[in-house]
Design an enzyme around this catalytic site. Structure first.
Site, PDB file in Angstrom:
ATOM      1  N   ALA A  29       0.831  -1.210   0.000  1.00 59.02           N
ATOM      2  CA  ALA A  29       0.000   0.000   0.000  1.00 59.02           C
ATOM      3  C   ALA A  29       0.860   1.252   0.000  1.00 59.02           C
ATOM      4  O   ALA A  29       1.356   1.667   1.036  1.00 59.02           O
ATOM      5  CB  ALA A  29      -0.919  -0.021   1.216  1.00 59.02           C
ATOM      6  N   CYS A  30       1.049   1.852  -1.146  1.00 63.41           N
ATOM      7  CA  CYS A  30       1.756   3.123  -1.274  1.00 63.41           C
ATOM      8  C   CYS A  30       0.881   4.090  -2.067  1.00 63.41           C
ATOM      9  O   CYS A  30       0.002   3.670  -2.810  1.00 63.41           O
ATOM     10  CB  CYS A  30       3.091   2.953  -1.993  1.00 63.41           C
ATOM     11  SG  CYS A  30       4.223   1.805  -1.196  1.00 63.41           S
TER      12      CYS A  30
END
Length: 376
Positions: A29-30
């Protein structure tokens, strides 16, 4: 293949994608976005977060001009010599065969960021002497070393002079699957993905936000659906990539720091720039995952480890660790990027990026040998 500013308006398709993304887990998750203040149009800012379950073993590096490079693809690796100097954030540079450039900016103001994309499929063709290979670990660095603008990079990447290759993530049964975002001092932006073994380039100043799954064209569909609802009515609030994409997209288009800081519009360029930096930091924090948060049944929803912000015009690279009380920055204008005979410089951030720096930190870098990119 290249796609330019194509608007997708099918609500039925968007609703299907909403249902799909709510039922799927995100591998990494970026978030990345480019903020373009309409009241300060010549001052683009790029921000990104790095979310990962374990310590990314990140350090900052200064890479000079004329550094000889090898693409980490085995016998037929792409080789080049860097044209431009850069400041980058690494990952796993303390582990032999694992290091990569994950984020950075070069002396011309071109920024590059790699984020996870589970749907990535790279070419099955093996590198040859005529068409050498480039590891995904070196993908961002290749662009930073060779190009001054997004347009220049896109035109070269379209020629597909190399074969992008990957390998398994250490200790896991999955390949490293990434997509690449680019932005520059004009506010231009590009998203590069490999889908079904083919390169797909989305190039437009309007493509300001990138997260993870689904693929970028589907993220645009989701965003079109939420645009119809309106962010002032409701915004999706989970840590999933699709929700973060929608939130970041809404805020980069709707925030106005001129309303918040009295008289900022009349105080001059410096005050406007400061307000825009504050805005970028606030948006990327909004898209971050709280430190220490995880889901037992979804180990790939992970804490935000660090954030970066690129001031393209002032050539400043800001770094914020989740476990440090300070933001610090590197002023590229204070760095001599002249050739150093093959050496580089490293800023050791310590375990979990816990070493505390404050203010302008270019003087704290120490000479070091460049890491080798993770490869085949």
């Amino acid at each position: 293949m290249i796609k330019n500013n194509k608007r997708i308006k099918s609500t039925v398709c968007a609703l299907s994608l909403v249902a799909l993304t709510l039922g799927s887990a995100v591998s990494l998750a970026c978030t990345r976005f480019v903020y373009l203040d309409p009241h300060n149009p010549d001052y683009p800012i790029t921000a990104r977060s790095m979310d990962w379950a374990d310590d990314t073993e990140t350090n900052l590096w200064i890479f000079p001009q004329e550094l000889k490079r090898s693409g980490g693809a085995g016998q037929y690796s792409l080789e080049w010599t860097s044209k431009y100097g850069s400041v980058i954030a690494s990952a796993f540079d303390g582990r032999k065969g694992m290091a990569s450039t994950t984020d950075g900016v070069n002396e011309k103001g071109l920024a590059a960021n790699v984020l996870w994309l589970a749907e990535s499929e790279y070419p099955k063709t093996k590198p040859t002497a005529k068409k050498p290979g480039l590891s995904v670990a070196a993908w961002a660095q290749y662009v930073l070393d060779n190009f001054a603008t997004v347009d220049e990079a896109v035109k070269s990447l379209q020629q597909e002079k190399f074969i992008l290759v990957t390998k398994q993530v250490e200790g896991q049964k999955r390949l490293a699957t990434l997509h690449l975002s680019l932005s520059d001092s004009s506010g231009d932006s590009a998203i590069i993905e490999y889908i079904d073994g083919k390169q797909v380039i989305h190039h437009s100043k309007n493509y300001q936000v990138m997260t993870n799954s689904p693929t970028f064209d589907q993220q645009l569909t989701l965003n079109a659906y939420w645009d119809q609802i309106g962010g002032n009515v409701m915004l999706p609030g989970t840590n999933r990539a699709a929700d973060r994409f929608v939130r970041a997209s809404f805020y980069v288009k709707n925030v106005n720091p001129n309303k918040l800081i009295p008289g900022v519009a009349e105080k001059g360029k410096i005050e406007k720039d400061k307000a825009d930096l504050a805005t970028a930091f606030s948006i990327i924090r909004n898209a971050s995952v709280p430190y220490g948060y995880s889901l037992p049944d979804m180990p790939n929803i992970a804490s935000t480890r660090w954030r970066t912000v690129v001031d393209h015009k002032s050539l400043q690279y800001f770094f914020e660790s989740a476990v440090s009380p300070n933001i610090f920055w590197v002023d590229l204008k204070k760095i001599n990027f002249a050739p150093r005979g093959g050496s580089a410089a490293k800023l050791d951030l310590g375990p979990n990026q816990s070493t505390i720096y404050s203010g302008q930190a270019s003087g704290h870098f120490k000479p070091a040998q460049p890491f080798e990119f993770a490869g085949l």
